[in-house]
Design a protein around this motif. Structure first.
Motif, PDB file in Angstrom:
ATOM      1  N   LYS A   1       0.263  -1.533  -0.200  1.00 36.92           N
ATOM      2  CA  LYS A   1       0.054  -0.464  -0.085  1.00 36.92           C
ATOM      3  C   LYS A   1       1.253   1.109   0.173  1.00 36.92           C
ATOM      4  O   LYS A   1       0.957   2.114  -1.059  1.00 36.92           O
ATOM      5  CB  LYS A   1      -0.511  -0.088   1.680  1.00 36.92           C
ATOM      6  CG  LYS A   1      -2.669  -0.759   0.845  1.00 36.92           C
ATOM      7  CD  LYS A   1      -3.055  -0.474   2.080  1.00 36.92           C
ATOM      8  CE  LYS A   1      -4.499  -1.059   2.233  1.00 36.92           C
ATOM      9  NZ  LYS A   1      -4.869  -0.571   3.627  1.00 36.92           N
TER      10      LYS A   1
ATOM     11  N   SER B   1     -16.171  -6.246   7.448  1.00 37.66           N
ATOM     12  CA  SER B   1     -15.860  -6.747   6.239  1.00 37.66           C
ATOM     13  C   SER B   1     -14.906  -7.948   6.231  1.00 37.66           C
ATOM     14  O   SER B   1     -15.016  -8.948   5.283  1.00 37.66           O
ATOM     15  CB  SER B   1     -14.864  -5.683   4.875  1.00 37.66           C
ATOM     16  OG  SER B   1     -16.601  -4.889   4.765  1.00 37.66           O
ATOM     17  N   ALA B   2     -13.727  -7.471   7.242  1.00 37.57           N
ATOM     18  CA  ALA B   2     -11.839  -7.697   7.808  1.00 37.57           C
ATOM     19  C   ALA B   2     -12.480  -9.272   8.106  1.00 37.57           C
ATOM     20  O   ALA B   2     -12.130 -10.424   8.049  1.00 37.57           O
ATOM     21  CB  ALA B   2     -11.394  -7.659   7.558  1.00 37.57           C
TER      22      ALA B   2
ATOM     23  N   PHE C   1      -7.911 -10.305  -3.965  1.00 40.34           N
ATOM     24  CA  PHE C   1      -7.538 -10.192  -2.419  1.00 40.34           C
ATOM     25  C   PHE C   1      -9.468 -10.462  -1.848  1.00 40.34           C
ATOM     26  O   PHE C   1     -10.277  -9.535  -2.739  1.00 40.34           O
ATOM     27  CB  PHE C   1      -7.240  -9.560  -1.941  1.00 40.34           C
ATOM     28  CG  PHE C   1      -6.858  -8.681  -1.791  1.00 40.34           C
ATOM     29  CD1 PHE C   1      -7.500  -6.945  -2.515  1.00 40.34           C
ATOM     30  CD2 PHE C   1      -7.772  -7.579  -0.581  1.00 40.34           C
ATOM     31  CE1 PHE C   1      -7.592  -5.969  -1.997  1.00 40.34           C
ATOM     32  CE2 PHE C   1      -7.732  -6.315   0.161  1.00 40.34           C
ATOM     33  CZ  PHE C   1      -8.041  -5.718  -1.339  1.00 40.34           C
TER      34      PHE C   1
ATOM     35  N   LYS D   1      -7.437  -2.183 -12.357  1.00 41.37           N
ATOM     36  CA  LYS D   1      -9.172  -2.693 -11.373  1.00 41.37           C
ATOM     37  C   LYS D   1      -8.088  -1.469 -10.601  1.00 41.37           C
ATOM     38  O   LYS D   1      -9.117  -0.215 -10.102  1.00 41.37           O
ATOM     39  CB  LYS D   1      -8.895  -3.871 -10.093  1.00 41.37           C
ATOM     40  CG  LYS D   1      -9.881  -3.556  -8.228  1.00 41.37           C
ATOM     41  CD  LYS D   1      -9.194  -4.619  -7.459  1.00 41.37           C
ATOM     42  CE  LYS D   1      -9.413  -4.180  -6.793  1.00 41.37           C
ATOM     43  NZ  LYS D   1      -8.977  -4.686  -5.548  1.00 41.37           N
TER      44      LYS D   1
HETATM   45  P1  IMP Z   1      -8.632  -2.638   4.871  1.00 38.59           P
HETATM   46  O1  IMP Z   1      -9.464  -1.284   5.178  1.00 38.59           O
HETATM   47  O2  IMP Z   1      -8.310  -2.525   3.701  1.00 38.59           O
HETATM   48  O3  IMP Z   1      -7.842  -3.684   5.373  1.00 38.59           O
HETATM   49  O4  IMP Z   1     -10.113  -3.240   4.010  1.00 38.59           O
HETATM   50  C1  IMP Z   1     -11.001  -4.053   4.827  1.00 38.59           C
HETATM   51  C2  IMP Z   1     -11.914  -5.545   4.355  1.00 38.59           C
HETATM   52  O5  IMP Z   1     -12.808  -5.139   3.712  1.00 38.59           O
HETATM   53  C3  IMP Z   1     -10.328  -6.217   3.516  1.00 38.59           C
HETATM   54  O6  IMP Z   1      -9.948  -7.374   4.979  1.00 38.59           O
HETATM   55  C4  IMP Z   1     -11.127  -6.797   2.898  1.00 38.59           C
HETATM   56  O7  IMP Z   1     -11.650  -8.038   2.594  1.00 38.59           O
HETATM   57  C5  IMP Z   1     -12.388  -6.139   1.596  1.00 38.59           C
HETATM   58  N1  IMP Z   1     -11.647  -5.111   0.860  1.00 38.59           N
HETATM   59  C6  IMP Z   1     -11.552  -4.060   1.399  1.00 38.59           C
HETATM   60  N2  IMP Z   1     -11.039  -3.762   0.141  1.00 38.59           N
HETATM   61  C7  IMP Z   1     -11.471  -4.873  -0.798  1.00 38.59           C
HETATM   62  C8  IMP Z   1     -10.867  -5.051  -2.528  1.00 38.59           C
HETATM   63  O8  IMP Z   1     -10.666  -3.768  -3.361  1.00 38.59           O
HETATM   64  N3  IMP Z   1     -11.338  -5.732  -2.926  1.00 38.59           N
HETATM   65  C9  IMP Z   1     -12.186  -6.906  -2.245  1.00 38.59           C
HETATM   66  N4  IMP Z   1     -11.828  -7.105  -0.973  1.00 38.59           N
HETATM   67  C10 IMP Z   1     -11.634  -5.682   0.023  1.00 38.59           C
END
Ligand code: IMP
Length: 213
Positions: free
Chosen positions: A32, A104-105, A168, A191
């Protein structure tokens, strides 16, 4: 001297000599970090949490993406007194009232994998007609003590089965409106150009490039 070391020294000298403004990205993820440094160019030096010896996992205890992003940027600003930004992303499904959203995670449980999360979501949406969903990224920036937010949203739908090998998280089951392939079936370049994160990051960069304290 190895090429990588030469590049590292060149970068360090460049940033020291020109006294480039430093900004912290509250992440431990080197990918990132590299991606955003490439997008910002030389007007800022972007440092990660490891670069400032912050090895903690900052707890994300808020109930909104904005709240979690703000927790991370505030933590760094308050403890290290450095300008900082952080991001948080969630998948928001309309027929589930915006879930999994900020969870989501860890939708399928605390230590779950992306596979478990997708499986759970596909089960929840079995026989559900409205499969509308959006990815939303929120960036919180604290600069010279002032707070700003930047948002990136992409709308689409949850497919009925997984397709694609790349990406991912929920990529194999998210299809952007107007496309007939999932995020997982796109190249990372394709993407990034259209994604929620890309949109939010470009807004942040536009702001930073025009910012003067
Ligand atoms: P983070 O805040 O970027 O860590 O995202 C939290 C969670 O959202 C991740 O663990 C994924 O499950 C989901 N997520 C975030 N961005 C994406 C993406 O671009 N594609 C698919 N899942 C995503």
């Amino acid at each position: 001297m190895p090429q990588i070391l030469r590049l590292y020294l060149w970068h360090s000298l460049f940033y020291t000599y020109y006294d480039i403004m430093k900004i912290i990205f509250a992440t431990h993820n080197p990918n990132k970090l590299r991606e955003i440094q490439e997008m910002i160019g030389n007007s800022y030096q972007v440092l990660g949490l490891n670069d400032i010896d912050c090895h903690e996992e900052i707890p994300e205890t808020a109930e909104t993406l904005e709240g979690n992003a703000l927790i991370k940027s505030s933590y760094v600003y308050d403890h290290f007194n450095m300008n900082c930004f952080s991001d948080d992303t969630g998948l928001e499904v309309a027929s589930l009232g915006g879930a999994p959203g900020v969870y989501s995670a860890r939708y399928a449980g605390e230590a779950c994998k992306a596979e478990d999360n997708m499986q759970k979501l596909l089960e929840e949406l079995q026989d559900v007609e409205n499969r509308d969903a959006q990815f939303r990224t929120v960036i919180s920036l604290i600069i010279d003590g002032k707070k700003y937010f930047f948002e990136g949203v992409v709308k689409g739908e949850i497919t009925t089965q997984k397709s694609g090998q790349d990406g991912f998280g929920y990529d194999p089951i998210f299809q952007l409106k107007g496309f007939n392939k999932t995020f997982s079936e796109m190249s990372s370049t394709e993407k990034n150009e259209i994604s929620h994160r890309g949109i939010a990051v470009r807004k942040l960069i536009d702001f930073l490039k025009n910012y003067s304290s």
